[in-house]
Design a protein around this motif. Structure first.
Motif, PDB file in Angstrom:
ATOM      1  N   HIS A  45       0.859  -1.190   0.000  1.00  0.00           N
ATOM      2  CA  HIS A  45       0.000   0.000   0.000  1.00  0.00           C
ATOM      3  C   HIS A  45       0.897   1.243   0.000  1.00  0.00           C
ATOM      4  O   HIS A  45       1.421   1.619  -1.014  1.00  0.00           O
ATOM      5  N   SER A  46       1.081   1.845   1.153  1.00  0.00           N
ATOM      6  CA  SER A  46       1.901   3.051   1.246  1.00  0.00           C
ATOM      7  C   SER A  46       3.378   2.697   1.401  1.00  0.00           C
ATOM      8  O   SER A  46       3.734   1.707   2.059  1.00  0.00           O
ATOM      9  N   VAL A  47       4.244   3.512   0.792  1.00  0.00           N
ATOM     10  CA  VAL A  47       5.693   3.367   0.982  1.00  0.00           C
ATOM     11  C   VAL A  47       6.117   4.443   1.968  1.00  0.00           C
ATOM     12  O   VAL A  47       6.561   5.538   1.611  1.00  0.00           O
ATOM     13  N   SER A  48       5.911   4.149   3.243  1.00  0.00           N
ATOM     14  CA  SER A  48       6.163   5.119   4.307  1.00  0.00           C
ATOM     15  C   SER A  48       6.182   4.379   5.635  1.00  0.00           C
ATOM     16  O   SER A  48       6.041   3.151   5.667  1.00  0.00           O
ATOM     17  N   ALA A  49       6.338   5.105   6.715  1.00  0.00           N
ATOM     18  CA  ALA A  49       6.287   4.527   8.057  1.00  0.00           C
ATOM     19  C   ALA A  49       5.193   5.227   8.845  1.00  0.00           C
ATOM     20  O   ALA A  49       5.214   6.448   8.986  1.00  0.00           O
ATOM     21  N   VAL A  50       4.213   4.468   9.309  1.00  0.00           N
ATOM     22  CA  VAL A  50       3.143   5.034  10.123  1.00  0.00           C
ATOM     23  C   VAL A  50       2.953   4.152  11.350  1.00  0.00           C
ATOM     24  O   VAL A  50       3.358   2.991  11.379  1.00  0.00           O
ATOM     25  N   GLY A  51       2.307   4.718  12.368  1.00  0.00           N
ATOM     26  CA  GLY A  51       2.004   3.949  13.562  1.00  0.00           C
ATOM     27  C   GLY A  51       0.527   3.630  13.632  1.00  0.00           C
ATOM     28  O   GLY A  51      -0.226   3.838  12.680  1.00  0.00           O
TER      29      GLY A  51
END
Length: 270
Positions: free
Chosen positions: A18-24
């Motif tokens: 899905h997203s290419v990022s870092a989330v919590g």
């Protein structure tokens, strides 16, 4: 030749990013940071897999290819795919299929509710065209990301046909692949997707795809930020736990009824 390698020559592992990022928070597993994505892609390449989009992989599989392939897909169409996903794919010599939620382009992922800002903005139409110009396959992820299997016939047609036609008209290229929002599908949904001009579609599934299976319900594994490169290679070579995928398949009709009732009551269970 080991058993695991022989298996990959007659089956197709497909990955769902899905997203290419870092989330919590509760949606953490839907985002893989750029450096982790690069590690995963490099590990698969080092293990001898060609990394391609879903339609290309299916075409080659049906043509009798015996090479090791992994189909790489990204759902929704977040802007970070252009800024972080495309560079990671290019560095690994990989291609992919990006499924765009047409009605949300230029906005946010409204179906994620209060967590949607964590994933950042969606691609705009011009950015989606830029992605397509790199050789990435653009697939259809419906109009407004509704679970399609609980919609009326008219709503289903609007979600599937309108989004497909907009993509083809704006991008000036054939849109062959479809990804069911939330993975939900049924015989009725699959027929609607096929009749609208797509020739393949993908769900979640969490297992390997085999050539004997229907082309309109290709299962995918979901890499998470906790999968090392070695972990992901082991997952695609083993095929994952069969019991989990079987339980999910058996539960689909009952869960569909619950969601249909919830929709009538004005709630949206995803």
């Amino acid at each position: 030749m080991t058993a695991s390698v022989a298996q990959t020559w007659t089956t197709l592992p497909a990955l769902m990013y899905h997203s290419v990022s870092a989330v919590g928070g509760p949606l953490r597993d839907l985002a893989v940071p750029p450096e982790r994505l690069a590690e995963q892609l490099d590990a698969l390449s080092a293990a001898g897999y060609r990394l391609v989009g879903l339609t290309e992989a299916l075409d080659e599989l049906e043509a009798g290819s015996t090479g090791k392939m992994v189909a790489v897909t990204f759902d929704d169409g977040y802007r970070d795919f252009l800024t972080a996903g495309v560079p990671a794919l290019q560095a690994a010599g990989a291609s992919a299929t990006l499924y765009a939620s047409v009605g949300h382009l230029g906005g946010h992922a409204g179906w994620l509710g209060q967590w949607s800002p964590d994933f950042g903005p969606m691609l705009t139409w011009s950015e989606l065209e830029e992605v397509a110009s790199t050789g990435i396959e653009i697939g259809n992820h419906s109009l407004i990301h509704h679970p399609l299997d609980v919609l009326s016939a008219a709503q289903l047609r609007e979600e599937v046909v309108s989004s497909h036609d907009q993509l083809e008209q704006r991008l000036q290229r054939k849109v062959r692949s479809f990804a069911y929002p939330h993975g939900y599908n049924s015989d009725r949904v699959r027929r609607a997707v096929e009749s609208s001009g797509h020739d393949n579609a993908t769900e979640v599934g969490r297992r390997l795809h085999t050539p004997a299976e229907r082309r309109f319900a290709v299962p995918r594994f979901q890499p998470t930020p906790d999968h090392t490169g070695a972990d992901l290679v082991a997952l695609v070579e083993s095929g994952g736990p069969r019991l989990v995928s079987q339980i999910k398949q058996l539960a689909q009709p009952g869960w569909r009824l619950v969601r249909r009732m919830a929709r009538k009551a004005g709630r949206n269970l995803t």
